[in-house]
Design a protein around this motif. Sequence first.
Motif, PDB file in Angstrom:
ATOM      1  N   SER A 271       0.831  -1.198   0.000  1.00  0.00           N
ATOM      2  CA  SER A 271       0.000   0.000   0.000  1.00  0.00           C
ATOM      3  C   SER A 271       0.874   1.260   0.000  1.00  0.00           C
ATOM      4  N   GLU A 272       1.938   1.239   0.813  1.00  0.00           N
ATOM      5  CA  GLU A 272       2.856   2.377   0.865  1.00  0.00           C
ATOM      6  C   GLU A 272       3.538   2.598  -0.485  1.00  0.00           C
ATOM      7  N   ALA A 273       3.949   1.497  -1.119  1.00  0.00           N
ATOM      8  CA  ALA A 273       4.621   1.599  -2.421  1.00  0.00           C
ATOM      9  C   ALA A 273       3.685   2.156  -3.482  1.00  0.00           C
ATOM     10  N   ARG A 274       2.418   1.764  -3.446  1.00  0.00           N
ATOM     11  CA  ARG A 274       1.448   2.270  -4.424  1.00  0.00           C
ATOM     12  C   ARG A 274       1.252   3.786  -4.275  1.00  0.00           C
ATOM     13  N   LYS A 275       1.174   4.245  -3.022  1.00  0.00           N
ATOM     14  CA  LYS A 275       1.007   5.690  -2.785  1.00  0.00           C
ATOM     15  C   LYS A 275       2.217   6.463  -3.292  1.00  0.00           C
ATOM     16  N   LEU A 276       3.395   5.914  -3.059  1.00  0.00           N
ATOM     17  CA  LEU A 276       4.616   6.559  -3.546  1.00  0.00           C
ATOM     18  C   LEU A 276       4.646   6.593  -5.071  1.00  0.00           C
ATOM     19  N   ALA A 277       4.130   5.532  -5.701  1.00  0.00           N
ATOM     20  CA  ALA A 277       4.100   5.470  -7.163  1.00  0.00           C
ATOM     21  C   ALA A 277       3.186   6.548  -7.742  1.00  0.00           C
ATOM     22  N   ILE A 278       2.040   6.772  -7.102  1.00  0.00           N
ATOM     23  CA  ILE A 278       1.114   7.808  -7.565  1.00  0.00           C
ATOM     24  C   ILE A 278       1.738   9.193  -7.399  1.00  0.00           C
ATOM     25  N   LYS A 279       2.407   9.408  -6.265  1.00  0.00           N
ATOM     26  CA  LYS A 279       3.079  10.696  -6.044  1.00  0.00           C
ATOM     27  C   LYS A 279       4.176  10.926  -7.086  1.00  0.00           C
ATOM     28  N   ASP A 280       4.905   9.856  -7.393  1.00  0.00           N
ATOM     29  CA  ASP A 280       5.971   9.959  -8.396  1.00  0.00           C
ATOM     30  C   ASP A 280       5.403  10.312  -9.763  1.00  0.00           C
ATOM     31  N   ALA A 281       4.268   9.707 -10.109  1.00  0.00           N
ATOM     32  CA  ALA A 281       3.630   9.992 -11.398  1.00  0.00           C
ATOM     33  C   ALA A 281       3.188  11.456 -11.468  1.00  0.00           C
ATOM     34  N   LYS A 282       2.614  11.956 -10.381  1.00  0.00           N
ATOM     35  CA  LYS A 282       2.144  13.341 -10.396  1.00  0.00           C
ATOM     36  C   LYS A 282       3.309  14.323 -10.488  1.00  0.00           C
ATOM     37  N   LEU A 283       4.409  14.024  -9.779  1.00  0.00           N
ATOM     38  CA  LEU A 283       5.593  14.891  -9.841  1.00  0.00           C
ATOM     39  C   LEU A 283       6.165  14.948 -11.254  1.00  0.00           C
ATOM     40  N   LYS A 284       6.190  13.793 -11.917  1.00  0.00           N
ATOM     41  CA  LYS A 284       6.683  13.752 -13.297  1.00  0.00           C
ATOM     42  C   LYS A 284       5.802  14.603 -14.208  1.00  0.00           C
TER      43      LYS A 284
ATOM     44  N   GLY B 293      19.384  -9.682   4.187  1.00  0.00           N
ATOM     45  CA  GLY B 293      19.258  -8.563   3.245  1.00  0.00           C
ATOM     46  C   GLY B 293      17.915  -7.865   3.382  1.00  0.00           C
ATOM     47  N   GLU B 294      17.430  -7.318   2.277  1.00  0.00           N
ATOM     48  CA  GLU B 294      16.168  -6.588   2.269  1.00  0.00           C
ATOM     49  C   GLU B 294      15.297  -7.009   1.100  1.00  0.00           C
ATOM     50  N   ILE B 295      14.004  -6.895   1.307  1.00  0.00           N
ATOM     51  CA  ILE B 295      13.048  -7.078   0.215  1.00  0.00           C
ATOM     52  C   ILE B 295      12.721  -5.701  -0.337  1.00  0.00           C
ATOM     53  N   GLU B 296      12.761  -5.569  -1.629  1.00  0.00           N
ATOM     54  CA  GLU B 296      12.371  -4.312  -2.265  1.00  0.00           C
ATOM     55  C   GLU B 296      10.985  -4.494  -2.861  1.00  0.00           C
ATOM     56  N   ILE B 297      10.009  -3.852  -2.241  1.00  0.00           N
ATOM     57  CA  ILE B 297       8.626  -3.943  -2.698  1.00  0.00           C
ATOM     58  C   ILE B 297       8.362  -2.771  -3.632  1.00  0.00           C
ATOM     59  N   THR B 298       8.034  -3.077  -4.864  1.00  0.00           N
ATOM     60  CA  THR B 298       7.908  -2.047  -5.897  1.00  0.00           C
ATOM     61  C   THR B 298       6.494  -1.994  -6.455  1.00  0.00           C
ATOM     62  N   ALA B 299       6.011  -0.778  -6.661  1.00  0.00           N
ATOM     63  CA  ALA B 299       4.720  -0.563  -7.316  1.00  0.00           C
ATOM     64  C   ALA B 299       4.940   0.295  -8.551  1.00  0.00           C
ATOM     65  N   ASN B 300       4.307  -0.082  -9.646  1.00  0.00           N
ATOM     66  CA  ASN B 300       4.394   0.676 -10.896  1.00  0.00           C
ATOM     67  C   ASN B 300       2.994   1.020 -11.377  1.00  0.00           C
ATOM     68  N   VAL B 301       2.786   2.286 -11.710  1.00  0.00           N
ATOM     69  CA  VAL B 301       1.470   2.712 -12.186  1.00  0.00           C
ATOM     70  C   VAL B 301       1.601   3.549 -13.445  1.00  0.00           C
ATOM     71  N   SER B 302       0.537   3.554 -14.229  1.00  0.00           N
ATOM     72  CA  SER B 302       0.404   4.448 -15.376  1.00  0.00           C
ATOM     73  C   SER B 302      -0.798   5.327 -15.104  1.00  0.00           C
ATOM     74  N   VAL B 303      -0.598   6.655 -15.199  1.00  0.00           N
ATOM     75  CA  VAL B 303      -1.667   7.596 -14.848  1.00  0.00           C
ATOM     76  C   VAL B 303      -1.860   8.605 -15.978  1.00  0.00           C
ATOM     77  N   SER B 304      -3.104   8.901 -16.283  1.00  0.00           N
ATOM     78  CA  SER B 304      -3.441   9.951 -17.246  1.00  0.00           C
ATOM     79  C   SER B 304      -4.078  11.109 -16.493  1.00  0.00           C
ATOM     80  N   PHE B 305      -3.464  12.291 -16.597  1.00  0.00           N
ATOM     81  CA  PHE B 305      -3.971  13.501 -15.938  1.00  0.00           C
ATOM     82  C   PHE B 305      -4.536  14.463 -16.973  1.00  0.00           C
ATOM     83  N   VAL B 306      -5.586  15.161 -16.590  1.00  0.00           N
ATOM     84  CA  VAL B 306      -6.146  16.226 -17.430  1.00  0.00           C
ATOM     85  C   VAL B 306      -5.245  17.441 -17.334  1.00  0.00           C
ATOM     86  N   LEU B 307      -5.014  18.115 -18.447  1.00  0.00           N
ATOM     87  CA  LEU B 307      -4.216  19.347 -18.447  1.00  0.00           C
ATOM     88  C   LEU B 307      -5.149  20.552 -18.367  1.00  0.00           C
ATOM     89  N   GLU B 308      -4.802  21.459 -17.473  1.00  0.00           N
ATOM     90  CA  GLU B 308      -5.624  22.655 -17.287  1.00  0.00           C
ATOM     91  C   GLU B 308      -4.899  23.888 -17.825  1.00  0.00           C
TER      92      GLU B 308
END
Length: 229
Positions: free
Chosen positions: A149-162, A214-229
Amino acid sequence: MKKLVLFLTIMFMTMSYGQEIKQIPQINVNGEGKVKVTPDQVCISATVETTGSNAKEVKKQNDEKMDAVLKFIKKMNVPTADFRTKQVSLNPIFDYEKKKTTYNANQTVEIVLKDLSKYDELMEGLVQQGINRLDNVTFESSKLAQYQSEARKLAIKDAKLKAEDYVSVLGQKVGKAITISDNSQVYHPQPLYAAMRMKESADAGASNETLAIGEIEITANVSVSFVLE
């Protein structure tokens, strides 16, 4: 009159179609979120396998070995809910060259070990009691759903920043998201721990530390379409 009705109908359909295909200015971006955590449990899939010429004797020998394995697991104070028989089989194997039938019996037990300090002792003991095949050893987190769940939220934030980076030079703003696609996959690292090597260590009475969690790297990847204003 009929021609007028037909003409009006065609005009209405054309207008409706024009409205339907009206394009909305938008930007499509991918986002990635990563969470690194230390595993707190390991899932072990271990098998006892016996081969011989007599089906009854092969099954008996395999059952005896598995009985010893299950008793050892209980002795290690692994809760009953954390181990189970996963597969049992007895199959004939016909050798066409020798015109001879042999039998193969195997039984697999799946163990979830939540005390990783017992890992080496458990693995060596399993081999000593008769386990001769390790099908899978997977390090996991008991809080996987939370970290996903945390990884998914970070993925959405990353998409919006891009998206904001891209449109900032155009004098536009990022609006609402209109589509979101989840492209995530979960990866569990596995140790290279051969059964034969474990047996050699156990026979030699070795007490070397073999586990690097070691560590587990839990990764989330999303594709998002935003409206341009």
